[in-house]
Design a protein around this motif. Structure first.
Motif, PDB file in Angstrom:
ATOM      1  N   ASN A 240       0.848  -1.191   0.000  1.00  0.00           N
ATOM      2  CA  ASN A 240       0.000   0.000   0.000  1.00  0.00           C
ATOM      3  C   ASN A 240       0.886   1.244   0.000  1.00  0.00           C
ATOM      4  N   SER A 297     -14.642  -1.502   2.534  1.00  0.00           N
ATOM      5  CA  SER A 297     -15.432  -1.412   1.304  1.00  0.00           C
ATOM      6  C   SER A 297     -15.634  -2.782   0.654  1.00  0.00           C
ATOM      7  N   HIS A 309     -10.507  -4.518   2.165  1.00  0.00           N
ATOM      8  CA  HIS A 309     -10.306  -3.309   1.373  1.00  0.00           C
ATOM      9  C   HIS A 309     -10.881  -2.106   2.111  1.00  0.00           C
ATOM     10  N   HIS A 311     -10.955   2.545   1.731  1.00  0.00           N
ATOM     11  CA  HIS A 311     -10.583   3.697   0.913  1.00  0.00           C
ATOM     12  C   HIS A 311      -9.501   4.527   1.602  1.00  0.00           C
ATOM     13  N   THR A 312      -8.485   4.897   0.838  1.00  0.00           N
ATOM     14  CA  THR A 312      -7.448   5.780   1.344  1.00  0.00           C
ATOM     15  C   THR A 312      -8.063   7.139   1.667  1.00  0.00           C
ATOM     16  N   ARG A 331      -5.989  -2.514  -9.038  1.00  0.00           N
ATOM     17  CA  ARG A 331      -6.327  -1.824  -7.790  1.00  0.00           C
ATOM     18  C   ARG A 331      -6.033  -0.349  -7.967  1.00  0.00           C
ATOM     19  N   ASP A 332      -7.025   0.506  -7.712  1.00  0.00           N
ATOM     20  CA  ASP A 332      -6.786   1.931  -7.932  1.00  0.00           C
ATOM     21  C   ASP A 332      -6.071   2.535  -6.728  1.00  0.00           C
ATOM     22  N   GLN A 334      -6.908   4.752  -4.758  1.00  0.00           N
ATOM     23  CA  GLN A 334      -7.753   5.142  -3.634  1.00  0.00           C
ATOM     24  C   GLN A 334      -8.102   3.961  -2.731  1.00  0.00           C
ATOM     25  N   THR A 335      -7.572   2.779  -3.040  1.00  0.00           N
ATOM     26  CA  THR A 335      -7.871   1.589  -2.249  1.00  0.00           C
ATOM     27  C   THR A 335      -6.616   1.065  -1.576  1.00  0.00           C
ATOM     28  N   LEU A 337      -5.227  -2.146   1.195  1.00  0.00           N
ATOM     29  CA  LEU A 337      -5.585  -3.511   1.585  1.00  0.00           C
ATOM     30  C   LEU A 337      -4.960  -3.889   2.920  1.00  0.00           C
ATOM     31  N   GLU A 348     -18.606  -5.817   5.223  1.00  0.00           N
ATOM     32  CA  GLU A 348     -18.459  -4.566   4.495  1.00  0.00           C
ATOM     33  C   GLU A 348     -19.167  -3.441   5.251  1.00  0.00           C
TER      34      GLU A 348
END
Length: 374
Positions: A240, A297, A309, A311-312, A331-332, A334-335, A337, A348
């Motif tokens: 990350n 998420s 997961h 969100h950053t 993986r974008d 903004q995510t 782990l 979730e």
């Protein structure tokens, strides 16, 4: 058995420089793996070592002998290809012994070498079968047998497991490692699969864009990556990354993450006010401690482990192309782990408190992407 040296190797195709400033020493008996994303130059480097591609500059030595201008047949190497390259009309016995026959060895000597290779590779019951009657793993062992009987100075393997299914790939890679340890032959292996690299190699060469990024053991690459690319490429799931400013806290340097102060390594003490890239591996984030709260998420339950997961936080999102950080998974930025191994049930939208152990945080310069000194 032999040492292998690449000295100032370059390779160009017209105006395109595929390999540049490639310098590497491989020790006698070492298992060395070239790994990197598609197009990084790893297969080109192997082909130049094999004599299948000419170099544009520099020298290649095998066993202390300059082989740069020699053809493949004069380099004392044996190559194993991903498509096995077996003759379908020949038996296993004839496939393994074909190269020896072409070199004019007596039939009795050929048969003895083939029988020994078959014994080592557990192929004795299949010696009179044709390749079509074998499984993928057995065909790969036949290809290995053909290399073994040559008794070369080095084995070269170009993605030899890519045509096997996942279960067979795991089994065959362990067989290759055991075989290499038993024979003690210098082996150079190319793969795009970092799991293969981490589990098989004595020495790993991580490549990107025709250049070596880092050379080291699995432990060195995992715990001490020299730049953002290696940090993101090595590890599954990948590291990350997040953006933050170094600030002075009451007990040392910190950065803000999700409204909380995150302690930073002592080497950040002289970086106050600087924007930096921070990294932490999913397995190193601790859950259920006093720290920033995040809402999950997505929860991936893999049986023995779970991938969580979240969100950053907006102010920490690192806007970098995924290729720049070595990540090949979808993986974008903004995510982030978390990898956990426990019996707890996660859902979730559940909110978790996190802790980032300071000794597990990696710090990188945002301009050069290199690991911060200290």
């Amino acid at each position: 058995m032999a040492t292998v040296q690449f000295d100032q190797i370059t390779k160009s195709y017209g105006a395109v420089e595929a390999i540049r400033d490639f310098n590497l020493d491989i020790e006698d008996g070492e298992f060395c793996v070239f790994v990197g994303p598609s197009g990084c130059g790893k297969s080109t480097a192997l082909k130049m070592l094999a004599g299948l591609e000419a170099t544009s500059g520099g020298t290649i030595s095998i066993g202390g002998r300059d082989v740069t201008e020699l053809g493949p047949g004069k380099r004392d190497i044996a190559m194993v290809f991903q498509n096995y390259a077996l003759y379908p009309h020949m038996s296993v016995r004839k496939n393994i012994g074909f190269g020896l026959k072409m070199h004019g060895l007596p039939a009795n000597d050929i048969n003895a070498k083939v029988e020994e290779a078959a014994r080592v590779l557990e192929l004795t019951p299949y010696l009179d079968r044709k390749p079509r009657a074998l499984s993928g793993g057995q065909r790969q062992r036949v290809a290995l047998g053909r290399a073994i009987v040559r008794e070369p100075a080095a084995f070269l393997m170009d993605e030899p497991l890519s045509n096997l299914d996942a279960k067979l790939r795991v089994q065959t890679r362990s067989e290759i490692v055991k075989l290499q340890r038993r024979l003690g032959v210098t082996t150079i292996y190319v793969t795009h699969d970092q799991t293969e690299a981490l589990t098989m190699a004595d020495k790993i060469v991580v490549m990107k864009g025709g250049e070596i990024q880092q050379v080291g053991s699995a432990e060195q690459l995992f715990h001490a990556p020299v730049n953002v690319f290696v940090a993101g490429f090595i590890g599954s799931p990948g590291m990350n990354f997040f953006h933050g400013k170094v600030e002075s806290g009451a007990q040392g340097p910190v950065t803000r993450f999700g409204g909380h102060d995150i302690p930073l390594p002592a080497k950040c003490a002289g970086m106050s006010g600087r924007d930096m890239i921070f990294g932490i591996r999913p397995e190193h984030i601790r859950v259920g401690e006093d720290g920033p709260g995040v809402a999950l998420s997505l929860v991936e339950n893999l049986g023995t482990e779970k991938i969580l997961h979240f969100h950053t936080p907006g102010e920490n999102v690192l806007e970098l192309d995924r290729a720049q950080v070595g990540a090949d998974e979808e993986r974008d930025a903004q995510t982030m782990l978390i990898r956990v191994i426990d019996d707890r049930r996660y859902s979730e939208a559940e909110t978790l408190a996190l802790a980032f152990p300071v000794e597990k945080l990696h710090v990188f310069d945002p301009d050069t992407h290199e690991a911060a000194a200290g």
